[in-house]
Design an enzyme around this catalytic site. Structure first.
Site, PDB file in Angstrom:
ATOM      1  N   GLY A  35       0.817  -1.216   0.000  1.00 50.84           N
ATOM      2  CA  GLY A  35       0.000   0.000   0.000  1.00 50.84           C
ATOM      3  C   GLY A  35       0.844   1.257   0.000  1.00 50.84           C
ATOM      4  CD  GLU A 111      -1.597  -6.007   3.841  1.00 52.28           C
ATOM      5  OE1 GLU A 111      -1.176  -5.006   3.238  1.00 52.28           O
ATOM      6  OE2 GLU A 111      -2.775  -6.097   4.250  1.00 52.28           O
TER       7      GLU A 111
END
Length: 231
Positions: A35, A111
């Site tokens: 991100g 993640e």
């Protein structure tokens, strides 16, 4: 978001990411998030590697791996990694009790594995991500395609409003070749309880509620850095 606010948000993300990177030590195995905020951390780490810092990175997405390699960070495979010294990632929402919603970028499963393997789990954010209660941001959930309708049925039994994620007019496909559904549960009073319920659904690979998976949140706001931790 106005251009001015967007620029301020980027400045805040970069400041928080630089502080997080300061915790990385020589010979660390470093979990690299996915991100816009994690990107700042990866770029900062790359500068330190060029300056002589010795680390190995472990990526939470194909995109992150490609970025890190392009910047000269030595990498190792997530599937062959038994422990991570420190991980740095962003969040879509967080509370002062360090509960998170993650997965806006669609990398929530990897993640979560990176976070679970990490001894020191640092989240970096701008000030817009801090909330009193999770849930304004929909909870991303990764779903095995053949179980899609079953999972939707189960999520609706939990009073979730389910929306299949699309990108550029096509169903969004994760790095693991699965779907993402974004689920509105309203404001979440008990994230741990909801997480446990989601964990029981067959065909649901991972959900974006990160509970007890964070050591520290570093938030930047108005030129200042704020740290939230359970220490």
């Amino acid at each position: 978001m106005s251009e001015k606010k967007q620029n301020q948000s980027e400045i805040e993300k970069e400041a928080a990411a630089k502080m997080a990177v300061s915790f990385v030590k020589d010979n660390d195995i470093v979990g690299l998030g996915t991100g816009s905020t994690a990107k700042f951390a990866i770029e900062e780490l790359a500068k330190l590697v060029k300056g002589g810092l010795k680390i190995k990175g472990v990526a939470s997405s194909v995109h992150t791996e490609e970025l890190a390699i392009s910047l000269g960070i030595p990498m190792q495979e997530l599937g062959k990694t038994s422990h991570i010294d420190i991980s740095i990632d962003g969040a879509d929402e967080f509370t002062e009790t360090l509960d998170l919603i993650k997965g806006g970028g669609g990398a929530l499963f990897r993640e979560k594995i990176v976070a679970s393997l990490s001894n020191n789990r640092i989240i970096v954010t701008d000030s817009s991500k801090k909330v009193e209660k999770l849930g304004s941001f929909k909870v991303p959930i990764e779903v095995v395609p053949i179980a899609y309708q079953y999972v939707v049925n189960q999520l609706e039994k939990l009073n979730g409003i389910v929306k299949l994620r699309y990108k550029e007019g096509k169903i969004f496909i994760t790095d693991n070749h699965n779907y993402i559904v974004d689920v509105a549960f309203g404001l979440i009073d008990e994230p741990q309880k909801l997480a446990e319920s989601l964990n029981q659904i067959d065909g649901l690979l991972a959900h974006g509620l990160f509970v007890n998976l964070t050591s520290k949140v570093i938030m930047a706001k108005d030129g200042q850095l704020y740290t939230f931790s359970k220490d």
